[in-house]
Each structure stands twice: as C-alpha cells, then as structure tokens.
Design a protein around this motif. Structure first.
Motif, mmCIF file in Angstrom:
data_model
loop_
_atom_site.group_PDB
_atom_site.id
_atom_site.type_symbol
_atom_site.label_atom_id
_atom_site.label_comp_id
_atom_site.label_asym_id
_atom_site.label_seq_id
_atom_site.Cartn_x
_atom_site.Cartn_y
_atom_site.Cartn_z
ATOM 1 N N HIS A 226 0.885 -1.167 0.000
ATOM 2 C CA HIS A 226 0.000 0.000 0.000
ATOM 3 C C HIS A 226 0.921 1.214 0.000
ATOM 4 N N LEU A 227 0.990 1.927 -1.124
ATOM 5 C CA LEU A 227 1.928 3.034 -1.278
ATOM 6 C C LEU A 227 1.210 4.368 -1.078
ATOM 7 N N HIS A 228 1.554 5.052 0.003
ATOM 8 C CA HIS A 228 0.905 6.312 0.358
ATOM 9 C C HIS A 228 1.488 7.479 -0.427
ATOM 10 N N GLU A 229 2.807 7.561 -0.494
ATOM 11 C CA GLU A 229 3.436 8.644 -1.254
ATOM 12 C C GLU A 229 4.745 8.166 -1.848
ATOM 13 N N GLY A 230 5.208 8.843 -2.892
ATOM 14 C CA GLY A 230 6.461 8.499 -3.552
ATOM 15 C C GLY A 230 6.274 7.435 -4.613
ATOM 16 N N ASN A 231 7.381 6.875 -5.077
ATOM 17 C CA ASN A 231 7.396 5.805 -6.068
ATOM 18 C C ASN A 231 8.258 4.664 -5.560
ATOM 19 N N ILE A 232 7.884 3.448 -5.929
ATOM 20 C CA ILE A 232 8.631 2.252 -5.532
ATOM 21 C C ILE A 232 8.728 1.332 -6.735
ATOM 22 N N ASP A 233 9.883 0.683 -6.891
ATOM 23 C CA ASP A 233 10.055 -0.357 -7.904
ATOM 24 C C ASP A 233 9.816 -1.706 -7.254
ATOM 25 N N ILE A 234 9.017 -2.555 -7.894
ATOM 26 C CA ILE A 234 8.821 -3.934 -7.448
ATOM 27 C C ILE A 234 9.434 -4.831 -8.507
ATOM 28 N N THR A 235 10.390 -5.668 -8.104
ATOM 29 C CA THR A 235 11.035 -6.588 -9.038
ATOM 30 C C THR A 235 10.677 -8.013 -8.662
ATOM 31 N N THR A 236 10.129 -8.753 -9.644
ATOM 32 C CA THR A 236 9.788 -10.169 -9.481
ATOM 33 C C THR A 236 10.458 -10.936 -10.609
ATOM 34 N N ASP A 237 10.198 -12.226 -10.684
ATOM 35 C CA ASP A 237 10.745 -13.028 -11.780
ATOM 36 C C ASP A 237 10.250 -12.536 -13.143
ATOM 37 N N ALA A 238 9.105 -11.825 -13.160
ATOM 38 C CA ALA A 238 8.526 -11.332 -14.411
ATOM 39 C C ALA A 238 9.109 -9.987 -14.846
ATOM 40 N N GLY A 239 9.901 -9.345 -14.002
ATOM 41 C CA GLY A 239 10.472 -8.049 -14.356
ATOM 42 C C GLY A 239 10.220 -7.020 -13.281
ATOM 43 N N THR A 240 10.378 -5.740 -13.654
ATOM 44 C CA THR A 240 10.249 -4.631 -12.711
ATOM 45 C C THR A 240 9.043 -3.778 -13.066
ATOM 46 N N GLU A 241 8.252 -3.444 -12.056
ATOM 47 C CA GLU A 241 7.089 -2.559 -12.189
ATOM 48 C C GLU A 241 7.340 -1.338 -11.319
ATOM 49 N N ILE A 242 7.021 -0.158 -11.831
ATOM 50 C CA ILE A 242 7.113 1.059 -11.037
ATOM 51 C C ILE A 242 5.719 1.340 -10.487
ATOM 52 N N VAL A 243 5.628 1.485 -9.174
ATOM 53 C CA VAL A 243 4.356 1.726 -8.502
ATOM 54 C C VAL A 243 4.347 3.178 -8.033
ATOM 55 N N SER A 244 3.248 3.877 -8.288
ATOM 56 C CA SER A 244 3.110 5.288 -7.922
ATOM 57 C C SER A 244 2.262 5.446 -6.670
ATOM 58 N N ALA A 245 2.379 6.617 -6.060
ATOM 59 C CA ALA A 245 1.621 6.949 -4.848
ATOM 60 C C ALA A 245 0.134 6.727 -5.067
ATOM 61 N N GLY A 246 -0.533 6.263 -4.014
ATOM 62 C CA GLY A 246 -1.967 6.046 -4.074
ATOM 63 C C GLY A 246 -2.362 4.698 -4.620
ATOM 64 N N SER A 247 -1.384 3.781 -4.756
ATOM 65 C CA SER A 247 -1.665 2.451 -5.319
ATOM 66 C C SER A 247 -1.589 1.363 -4.261
ATOM 67 N N SER A 248 -2.387 0.326 -4.480
ATOM 68 C CA SER A 248 -2.330 -0.902 -3.695
ATOM 69 C C SER A 248 -2.022 -2.016 -4.675
ATOM 70 N N VAL A 249 -0.906 -2.717 -4.471
ATOM 71 C CA VAL A 249 -0.439 -3.727 -5.416
ATOM 72 C C VAL A 249 -0.211 -5.044 -4.680
ATOM 73 N N THR A 250 -0.723 -6.128 -5.250
ATOM 74 C CA THR A 250 -0.441 -7.467 -4.747
ATOM 75 C C THR A 250 0.407 -8.174 -5.793
ATOM 76 N N PHE A 251 1.505 -8.833 -5.332
ATOM 77 C CA PHE A 251 2.418 -9.484 -6.275
ATOM 78 C C PHE A 251 2.967 -10.764 -5.681
ATOM 79 N N ASN A 252 3.449 -11.634 -6.567
ATOM 80 C CA ASN A 252 4.161 -12.839 -6.155
ATOM 81 C C ASN A 252 5.368 -12.983 -7.066
#
Length: 180
Positions: free
Chosen positions: A137-163
């Motif tokens: 749950h990203l409140h502010e800023g940006n975060i990179d999520i890296t999985t076996d499928a690659g890298t996703e950039i997540v922006s503020a205000g997002s809720s992301v579920t990943f494996n």
C-alpha cells in the motif's frame, strides 16, 4: 633508586578474514513480545531499546516495535512479523507487515520478500507478506517492485499485490487500506 617497571607489550592481534558486524538500526519503541535472533544464533527477548547489527532477525510475537535506521528511515514492525536486517540499505520481510517512513535517500533501500524485491526511494508505505504473495500500500512516492517477471514502477496512491510471477492486482489505495 626506584626504577619504573618496563611496560608489558601485548602481542599484536592476528589478522582476521572474519567479517565484522555493522550497526544498522536500533529500536526506539517496543511493546509486547518481540525477539531478536543474532547472527550467532543467540535469541533475546527485546524489553528495552537496543542496537541491531547486520544479520539480526527481529520477530514480533504479538508485539510491535519501531526500528530506526541511522539515516532517519523508520519502520514499524507489525504483530506476528519477521524481518532480517542486511547491511546498509537492505532488509528482508519473511512474514507479516511493516509500515515504513523513508526519507528521500541518495541510495535506494531494498526490501526483499519471498515474492520479490521492493526498492524504496523515499516514501511512506505498508508492506505485507503472507503465504505466497506480498501486498504493498503506497501512500506517497514511487517504488520499484522486481519479481521473476520483471520490474514494475508503482506510484503513490496504489495498492499492489504481487508474487514471484509478477503483479497479481493493482488498484487505487483506499483510506482504510492505508490505516491498516
């Protein structure tokens, strides 16, 4: 005449190839049952404010703890959660949740979960790992999520579920999710 005794010279320490532990964080608040397992296997219940070294594993058993890093970053370890501190700018969340407040670092901070890696560049977020997936749950800023499928950039205000296989779902963060 009184002569001064000659100083006893101590032998020079032998050079070692053993890696020294480094202070990486400290507790600033502890409530309830929280434990640390040191790299050498010693397990201690945390009842006061202490410093942690790289390789220490902190586990809350119904308790909570606030962990502060030397550069001002702070995480709140949720109930029934386990983190292992790495060297500077790195940690692993094995299970449970953390709520984090990261200042804008010059160097990214990495948090590994069994589902993938989250790279923080200054933000507020909640990261949870249960079973085979992680939720951010990203409140502010940006975060990179890296999985076996690659890298996703997540922006503020997002809720992301990943494996490990990648992002499972992404939606707008609700106020209820941020407060959880």
């Amino acid at each position: 005449l009184i002569s001064k005794p000659k100083p006893i010279s101590e032998p020079e320490p032998e050079p070692t190839t053993e890696k020294r532990s480094v202070y990486v964080a400290k507790t600033s608040y502890v409530k309830g049952e929280v434990w640390v397992t040191k790299k050498n296997g010693t397990r201690i219940q945390i009842t006061r404010l202490i410093k942690f070294e790289d390789g220490d594993t902190i586990e809350s058993k119904g308790g909570v703890a606030t962990i502060e890093f030397p550069d001002g970053h702070k995480i709140i370890l949720g109930k029934n959660s386990t983190v292992t501190l790495g060297e500077k700018n790195e940690m692993s969340l094995s299970f449970g949740s953390i709520k984090a407040f990261f200042k804008k670092p010059h160097v990214p901070f990495n948090i590994n979960t069994p589902s993938g890696q989250v790279v923080i560049r200054g933000t507020e977020f909640v990261l949870t790992h249960k079973a085979d997936s992680s939720t951010l749950h990203l409140h502010e800023g940006n975060i990179d999520i890296t999985t076996d499928a690659g890298t996703e950039i997540v922006s503020a205000g997002s809720s992301v579920t990943f494996n490990k296989g990648g992002v499972i779902s992404q939606k707008e963060l609700t106020k209820v999710e941020w407060k959880s």
